[in-house]
Write a protein that holds these residues in place. Structure first.
Motif, PDB file in Angstrom:
ATOM      1  N   MET A   1       0.851  -1.197   0.000  1.00  0.00           N
ATOM      2  CA  MET A   1       0.000   0.000   0.000  1.00  0.00           C
ATOM      3  C   MET A   1       0.888   1.248   0.000  1.00  0.00           C
ATOM      4  N   ALA A   2       0.612   2.176  -0.915  1.00  0.00           N
ATOM      5  CA  ALA A   2       1.437   3.379  -1.048  1.00  0.00           C
ATOM      6  C   ALA A   2       1.307   4.264   0.186  1.00  0.00           C
ATOM      7  N   MET A   3       2.433   4.861   0.573  1.00  0.00           N
ATOM      8  CA  MET A   3       2.432   5.752   1.731  1.00  0.00           C
ATOM      9  C   MET A   3       1.824   7.099   1.350  1.00  0.00           C
ATOM     10  N   SER A   4       1.176   7.742   2.309  1.00  0.00           N
ATOM     11  CA  SER A   4       0.643   9.075   2.105  1.00  0.00           C
ATOM     12  C   SER A   4       1.783  10.089   2.188  1.00  0.00           C
ATOM     13  N   ASP A   5       1.500  11.335   1.760  1.00  0.00           N
ATOM     14  CA  ASP A   5       2.500  12.393   1.843  1.00  0.00           C
ATOM     15  C   ASP A   5       2.920  12.642   3.289  1.00  0.00           C
ATOM     16  N   VAL A   6       1.965  12.537   4.216  1.00  0.00           N
ATOM     17  CA  VAL A   6       2.272  12.739   5.641  1.00  0.00           C
ATOM     18  C   VAL A   6       3.230  11.664   6.134  1.00  0.00           C
ATOM     19  N   GLU A   7       2.996  10.418   5.729  1.00  0.00           N
ATOM     20  CA  GLU A   7       3.865   9.317   6.147  1.00  0.00           C
ATOM     21  C   GLU A   7       5.264   9.454   5.546  1.00  0.00           C
ATOM     22  N   LYS A   8       5.323   9.893   4.280  1.00  0.00           N
ATOM     23  CA  LYS A   8       6.628  10.092   3.644  1.00  0.00           C
ATOM     24  C   LYS A   8       7.409  11.200   4.349  1.00  0.00           C
ATOM     25  N   ALA A   9       6.704  12.287   4.689  1.00  0.00           N
ATOM     26  CA  ALA A   9       7.362  13.395   5.382  1.00  0.00           C
ATOM     27  C   ALA A   9       7.891  12.950   6.743  1.00  0.00           C
ATOM     28  N   ALA A  10       7.110  12.135   7.462  1.00  0.00           N
ATOM     29  CA  ALA A  10       7.535  11.641   8.779  1.00  0.00           C
ATOM     30  C   ALA A  10       8.758  10.739   8.657  1.00  0.00           C
ATOM     31  N   ARG A  11       8.775   9.917   7.614  1.00  0.00           N
ATOM     32  CA  ARG A  11       9.923   9.030   7.409  1.00  0.00           C
ATOM     33  C   ARG A  11      11.191   9.833   7.090  1.00  0.00           C
ATOM     34  N   SER A  12      11.056  10.823   6.203  1.00  0.00           N
ATOM     35  CA  SER A  12      12.216  11.652   5.854  1.00  0.00           C
ATOM     36  C   SER A  12      12.708  12.445   7.056  1.00  0.00           C
ATOM     37  N   ARG A  13      11.775  12.913   7.869  1.00  0.00           N
ATOM     38  CA  ARG A  13      12.128  13.661   9.085  1.00  0.00           C
ATOM     39  C   ARG A  13      12.940  12.776  10.029  1.00  0.00           C
ATOM     40  N   ALA A  14      12.468  11.554  10.235  1.00  0.00           N
ATOM     41  CA  ALA A  14      13.160  10.639  11.141  1.00  0.00           C
ATOM     42  C   ALA A  14      14.556  10.300  10.613  1.00  0.00           C
ATOM     43  N   ALA A  15      14.674  10.085   9.299  1.00  0.00           N
ATOM     44  CA  ALA A  15      15.969   9.758   8.709  1.00  0.00           C
ATOM     45  C   ALA A  15      16.940  10.925   8.840  1.00  0.00           C
ATOM     46  N   LEU A  16      16.433  12.133   8.653  1.00  0.00           N
ATOM     47  CA  LEU A  16      17.277  13.319   8.756  1.00  0.00           C
ATOM     48  C   LEU A  16      17.790  13.504  10.180  1.00  0.00           C
ATOM     49  N   LEU A  17      16.909  13.354  11.148  1.00  0.00           N
ATOM     50  CA  LEU A  17      17.302  13.549  12.546  1.00  0.00           C
ATOM     51  C   LEU A  17      18.285  12.476  13.000  1.00  0.00           C
ATOM     52  N   ALA A  18      18.065  11.237  12.561  1.00  0.00           N
ATOM     53  CA  ALA A  18      18.903  10.125  13.025  1.00  0.00           C
ATOM     54  C   ALA A  18      20.327  10.197  12.496  1.00  0.00           C
ATOM     55  N   ALA A  19      20.513  10.883  11.363  1.00  0.00           N
ATOM     56  CA  ALA A  19      21.826  10.874  10.712  1.00  0.00           C
ATOM     57  C   ALA A  19      22.723  12.041  11.124  1.00  0.00           C
ATOM     58  N   GLN A  20      22.248  12.905  12.049  1.00  0.00           N
ATOM     59  CA  GLN A  20      23.016  14.113  12.354  1.00  0.00           C
ATOM     60  C   GLN A  20      23.735  14.038  13.690  1.00  0.00           C
ATOM     61  N   ALA A  21      24.733  14.915  13.830  1.00  0.00           N
ATOM     62  CA  ALA A  21      25.463  15.031  15.091  1.00  0.00           C
ATOM     63  C   ALA A  21      24.487  15.433  16.198  1.00  0.00           C
ATOM     64  N   PRO A  22      24.703  14.943  17.422  1.00  0.00           N
ATOM     65  CA  PRO A  22      23.742  15.209  18.507  1.00  0.00           C
ATOM     66  C   PRO A  22      23.425  16.685  18.713  1.00  0.00           C
ATOM     67  N   ASP A  23      24.427  17.575  18.607  1.00  0.00           N
ATOM     68  CA  ASP A  23      24.144  18.986  18.902  1.00  0.00           C
ATOM     69  C   ASP A  23      23.425  19.681  17.751  1.00  0.00           C
ATOM     70  N   LEU A  24      23.410  19.040  16.566  1.00  0.00           N
ATOM     71  CA  LEU A  24      22.713  19.638  15.431  1.00  0.00           C
ATOM     72  C   LEU A  24      21.248  19.178  15.356  1.00  0.00           C
ATOM     73  N   GLN A  25      20.951  18.062  16.010  1.00  0.00           N
ATOM     74  CA  GLN A  25      19.597  17.505  15.923  1.00  0.00           C
ATOM     75  C   GLN A  25      18.509  18.468  16.392  1.00  0.00           C
ATOM     76  N   PRO A  26      18.677  19.156  17.548  1.00  0.00           N
ATOM     77  CA  PRO A  26      17.624  20.096  17.961  1.00  0.00           C
ATOM     78  C   PRO A  26      17.395  21.207  16.945  1.00  0.00           C
ATOM     79  N   ALA A  27      18.475  21.675  16.302  1.00  0.00           N
ATOM     80  CA  ALA A  27      18.332  22.727  15.299  1.00  0.00           C
ATOM     81  C   ALA A  27      17.576  22.210  14.088  1.00  0.00           C
ATOM     82  N   VAL A  28      17.877  20.975  13.671  1.00  0.00           N
ATOM     83  CA  VAL A  28      17.166  20.374  12.536  1.00  0.00           C
ATOM     84  C   VAL A  28      15.693  20.204  12.872  1.00  0.00           C
ATOM     85  N   GLU A  29      15.424  19.744  14.087  1.00  0.00           N
ATOM     86  CA  GLU A  29      14.034  19.546  14.502  1.00  0.00           C
ATOM     87  C   GLU A  29      13.284  20.876  14.549  1.00  0.00           C
TER      88      GLU A  29
END
Length: 327
Positions: A1-29
């Protein structure tokens, strides 16, 4: 089943946050929250921004030898940014993609500055690649009418309600200048019956609403579809349904237009979105005011709408060259 735009955005958000240095994560969020709540970008646009910033920060990781921190972002030099762009160029990435990556990086840089985390001047100091400006490619008035006419597909082995449904969607795209997502986002209660109203409220990009006039022909096309549709069209549920009763997919409409443009001998540029271009271009050619067309299309900036003046000027020059005896 295809993901909705909201689900895709949530997945990209999680991937972006997980891949960054700890002190940069709050700024990204915080940046992602700003995109969603202050700028009111759609989930699809948020997803694109998050993916693009992920690419930029991953390239900086390769360039610096470690995940960039807040201090690293503030210390970036123009040479660092050029190195990142050069790495993408070596991979054969198109200039338009590089422009998009720079837009995401600069947006994040501005957020860091607003939060008092340092001035990322290198991003503004480096020019993005030039992208050849392409004009919208509208279809002619007669071709637009043919695309919205159910009789164009009379020979297809498809249920009458499906042909009426596709014709109604296309009528909304050309008759109201809607984006395909806006047309498919309509519910039954939003669309008046013939004679019952002459405008609809549309929710566009960034969840911004606008009033759009309704032509009687468009209202009738939707009513014809509703009368033939085998599914119960609840007031608060999607107006346009797929073959199994679920919400209609934009891809189904795109495929319908592909079949019709083959039958009509139209170029590949004749897409559902080209009908929105046609709406604007034909209004302008008939003397429509640019500011009014901007409001009808839901453009945030007049400069976005002004591109249609170039389309109309090109059309006039083509007519001049074809018809003037001294041309």
């Amino acid at each position: 089943m295809a993901m909705s735009d909201v689900e895709k955005a949530a997945r990209s958000r999680a991937a972006l946050l997980a891949a960054q240095a700890p002190d940069l994560q709050p700024a990204v969020e915080g940046w992602l929250a700003r995109l969603a709540h202050e700028r009111r970008l759609s989930p699809k646009t948020q997803d694109a921004y998050a993916r693009d910033l992920t690419v930029v920060l991953n390239l900086l990781t390769l360039h610096l030898g470690h995940r960039p921190t807040v201090a690293d972002m503030a210390a970036l030099a123009p040479a660092d940014v050029r190195a990142v762009l050069a790495a993408r160029r070596m991979e054969g990435v198109a200039p338009r993609t590089l422009v998009r990556l720079m837009a995401a990086a600069r947006s994040f840089g501005r957020h860091l500055e607003r939060e008092g985390l340092g001035k990322v001047g290198a991003l503004a100091a480096v020019r993005a690649p030039k992208v050849p400006r392409s004009l919208p490619k509208p279809v002619s008035v007669s071709d637009a009418k043919a695309l919205a006419d159910p009789a164009t597909r009379a020979g297809e082995d498809r249920a009458p309600w499906v042909l009426a449904r596709d014709a109604a969607v296309i009528a909304l795209l050309y008759g109201c200048g809607l984006r395909i997502s806006e047309a498919l986002g309509l519910t039954r209660s939003m669309m008046p019956e013939p004679g019952g109203g002459d405008q609809i409220t549309v929710t566009g990009k960034g969840n911004k609403t606008r009033m759009v006039p309704l032509l009687p022909q468009v209202t009738q096309a939707v009513a014809d579809y509703a009368a033939l549709c085998p599914y119960v069209l609840e007031p608060d549920k999607p107006l346009f349904r797929g073959a199994k009763g679920g919400p209609l997919s934009a891809r189904i409409v795109q495929m319908a237009v592909e079949r019709m443009r083959g039958a009509l001998g139209l170029p590949d540029s004749a897409t559902p979105h080209a009908l929105r271009h046609s709406f604007a271009t034909h209004l302008l050619a008939r003397g429509g005011e640019l500011r009014a067309i901007q409001e009808l299309l839901g453009h945030a900036s007049l400069s976005t709408t002004q591109v249609y003046t170039a389309v109309d000027a090109t059309r006039l020059m083509d007519a001049y060259r074809a018809a003037h005896p001294r041309a």
